[in-house]
Design a protein around this motif. Structure first.
Motif, PDB file in Angstrom:
ATOM      1  N   PRO A  56      11.468   6.179  -6.443  1.00 30.45           N
ATOM      2  CA  PRO A  56      12.017   4.919  -6.938  1.00 30.45           C
ATOM      3  C   PRO A  56      10.914   3.965  -7.403  1.00 30.45           C
ATOM      4  N   GLY A  57      11.267   3.099  -8.332  1.00 31.80           N
ATOM      5  CA  GLY A  57      10.357   2.029  -8.726  1.00 31.80           C
ATOM      6  C   GLY A  57       9.676   2.201 -10.056  1.00 31.80           C
ATOM      7  N   ALA A  58       9.659   3.422 -10.602  1.00 30.58           N
ATOM      8  CA  ALA A  58       9.012   3.639 -11.900  1.00 30.58           C
ATOM      9  C   ALA A  58       9.308   5.052 -12.391  1.00 30.58           C
ATOM     10  N   GLU A  59       9.162   5.223 -13.687  1.00 34.38           N
ATOM     11  CA  GLU A  59       9.215   6.566 -14.275  1.00 34.38           C
ATOM     12  C   GLU A  59       7.930   7.287 -13.874  1.00 34.38           C
ATOM     13  N   PRO A  60       7.944   8.637 -13.854  1.00 37.81           N
ATOM     14  CA  PRO A  60       6.782   9.389 -13.374  1.00 37.81           C
ATOM     15  C   PRO A  60       5.452   9.029 -14.039  1.00 37.81           C
ATOM     16  N   VAL A  61       5.410   9.012 -15.364  1.00 38.60           N
ATOM     17  CA  VAL A  61       4.139   8.765 -16.052  1.00 38.60           C
ATOM     18  C   VAL A  61       3.658   7.340 -15.788  1.00 38.60           C
ATOM     19  N   GLU A  62       4.563   6.391 -15.867  1.00 43.68           N
ATOM     20  CA  GLU A  62       4.200   4.992 -15.598  1.00 43.68           C
ATOM     21  C   GLU A  62       3.691   4.838 -14.163  1.00 43.68           C
ATOM     22  N   GLY A  63       4.389   5.477 -13.222  1.00 44.32           N
ATOM     23  CA  GLY A  63       4.005   5.372 -11.809  1.00 44.32           C
ATOM     24  C   GLY A  63       2.608   5.894 -11.544  1.00 44.32           C
ATOM     25  N   VAL A  64       2.302   7.083 -12.080  1.00 43.03           N
ATOM     26  CA  VAL A  64       0.981   7.678 -11.859  1.00 43.03           C
ATOM     27  C   VAL A  64      -0.101   6.909 -12.619  1.00 43.03           C
ATOM     28  N   ALA A  65       0.208   6.487 -13.849  1.00 44.02           N
ATOM     29  CA  ALA A  65      -0.771   5.731 -14.641  1.00 44.02           C
ATOM     30  C   ALA A  65      -1.160   4.436 -13.931  1.00 44.02           C
ATOM     31  N   ARG A  66      -0.198   3.806 -13.291  1.00 47.56           N
ATOM     32  CA  ARG A  66      -0.480   2.554 -12.577  1.00 47.56           C
ATOM     33  C   ARG A  66      -1.355   2.807 -11.342  1.00 47.56           C
ATOM     34  N   VAL A  67      -1.116   3.940 -10.657  1.00 47.99           N
ATOM     35  CA  VAL A  67      -1.971   4.298  -9.512  1.00 47.99           C
ATOM     36  C   VAL A  67      -3.406   4.448 -10.010  1.00 47.99           C
ATOM     37  N   ARG A  68      -3.582   5.150 -11.131  1.00 47.98           N
ATOM     38  CA  ARG A  68      -4.924   5.370 -11.695  1.00 47.98           C
ATOM     39  C   ARG A  68      -5.567   4.036 -12.067  1.00 47.98           C
ATOM     40  N   GLU A  69      -4.787   3.120 -12.616  1.00 47.95           N
ATOM     41  CA  GLU A  69      -5.298   1.801 -13.017  1.00 47.95           C
ATOM     42  C   GLU A  69      -5.740   0.986 -11.792  1.00 47.95           C
ATOM     43  N   ILE A  70      -4.947   1.010 -10.735  1.00 47.46           N
ATOM     44  CA  ILE A  70      -5.236   0.241  -9.528  1.00 47.46           C
ATOM     45  C   ILE A  70      -6.415   0.833  -8.750  1.00 47.46           C
ATOM     46  N   ALA A  71      -6.474   2.177  -8.709  1.00 45.03           N
ATOM     47  CA  ALA A  71      -7.508   2.859  -7.921  1.00 45.03           C
ATOM     48  C   ALA A  71      -8.238   3.882  -8.796  1.00 45.03           C
ATOM     49  N   PRO A  72      -9.114   3.410  -9.680  1.00 42.57           N
ATOM     50  CA  PRO A  72      -9.752   4.316 -10.643  1.00 42.57           C
ATOM     51  C   PRO A  72     -10.634   5.401 -10.026  1.00 42.57           C
ATOM     52  N   GLU A  73     -11.128   5.192  -8.816  1.00 44.59           N
ATOM     53  CA  GLU A  73     -12.004   6.179  -8.184  1.00 44.59           C
ATOM     54  C   GLU A  73     -11.248   7.155  -7.277  1.00 44.59           C
ATOM     55  N   THR A  74      -9.975   6.903  -7.057  1.00 40.07           N
ATOM     56  CA  THR A  74      -9.182   7.737  -6.156  1.00 40.07           C
ATOM     57  C   THR A  74      -8.862   9.076  -6.800  1.00 40.07           C
ATOM     58  N   VAL A  75      -8.977  10.150  -6.016  1.00 41.74           N
ATOM     59  CA  VAL A  75      -8.562  11.477  -6.462  1.00 41.74           C
ATOM     60  C   VAL A  75      -7.039  11.526  -6.335  1.00 41.74           C
ATOM     61  N   ILE A  76      -6.353  11.747  -7.458  1.00 40.27           N
ATOM     62  CA  ILE A  76      -4.889  11.790  -7.447  1.00 40.27           C
ATOM     63  C   ILE A  76      -4.427  13.234  -7.587  1.00 40.27           C
ATOM     64  N   LEU A  77      -3.661  13.675  -6.599  1.00 41.29           N
ATOM     65  CA  LEU A  77      -3.052  14.996  -6.638  1.00 41.29           C
ATOM     66  C   LEU A  77      -1.537  14.810  -6.663  1.00 41.29           C
ATOM     67  N   VAL A  78      -0.896  15.281  -7.705  1.00 43.72           N
ATOM     68  CA  VAL A  78       0.550  15.181  -7.814  1.00 43.72           C
ATOM     69  C   VAL A  78       1.166  16.366  -7.072  1.00 43.72           C
TER      70      VAL A  78
END
Length: 191
Positions: A56-78
């Motif tokens: 909930p709260g966002a479409e998939p691409v928007e949700g992940v893109a925002r995580v990347r924007e907020i935490a640019p150094e974080t390793v993101i694993l979907v």
């Protein structure tokens, strides 16, 4: 180290948290049930974020893109059950390290975390048999299971078993993702 787990299913969050802390007991795990909760927790800059796409709260691409924007150094694993290649390609463009299928065994999800964070206890390159390397190379060349079978002199059903195992070993969601990951690791090229 901190790990953020975002999934709207409590059981999935708890299973991922137990798997991560089972391997790395000192890892601090925070859980979130929606994209807005993930975004708020991402502001703390965790080292790794395991995030579902269907929350909930966002479409998939928007949700992940925002995580990347907020935490640019974080390793993101979907970690997702979604398999739409077009959607996964857009998500990959958001700078995620890997896209993992929810159909995998929990232990198989740890290898990409280890590799991405340089943590002890795993190897970055999966151990493929010579036959699996042959199949992977031909997958990279765009051949179908039937064509691979003809080229290698094995039954298409056997090729299908090899392809399935390669996808699992590479931590991929489908054969295209497996080839993409193999190319990134220098295991196959399209020459």
């Amino acid at each position: 180290m901190r790990c953020l787990i975002g999934d709207d299913h409590p059981l999935m969050r708890q299973a991922l948290a137990a798997t991560v802390t089972g391997r790395w007991p000192a890892m601090i795990v925070e859980q979130a049930a929606s994209f807005p909760e993930v975004w708020a927790a991402a502001a703390k800059a965790p080292e790794v974020c395991l995030v579902d796409l269907a929350m909930p709260g966002a479409e998939p691409v928007e949700g992940v893109a925002r995580v990347r924007e907020i935490a640019p150094e974080t390793v993101i694993l979907v970690v997702t059950g979604l398999t739409d290649p077009a959607l996964l390609a857009k998500v990959r463009e958001c700078g995620v390290t890997a896209i993992l299928s929810k159909t995998f065994e929990a232990e198989e999800l740890l290898a990409p975390i280890q590799a991405a964070l340089g943590l002890p206890g795993g190897e970055e390159t999966p151990s493929l048999t010579e036959r699996q390397r042959d199949v992977l190379r031909l997958m990279g060349a765009g051949l179908t299971n039937k064509e691979i079978g003809l080229r290698l002199g094995i039954a298409p059903a056997t090729v299908k078993i090899h392809v399935s195992r390669i996808i699992t070993l590479m931590g991929a969601v489908n054969r295209t993702d497996a080839v993409f990951r193999a190319e990134k690791r220098g295991l196959v090229d399209r020459r």
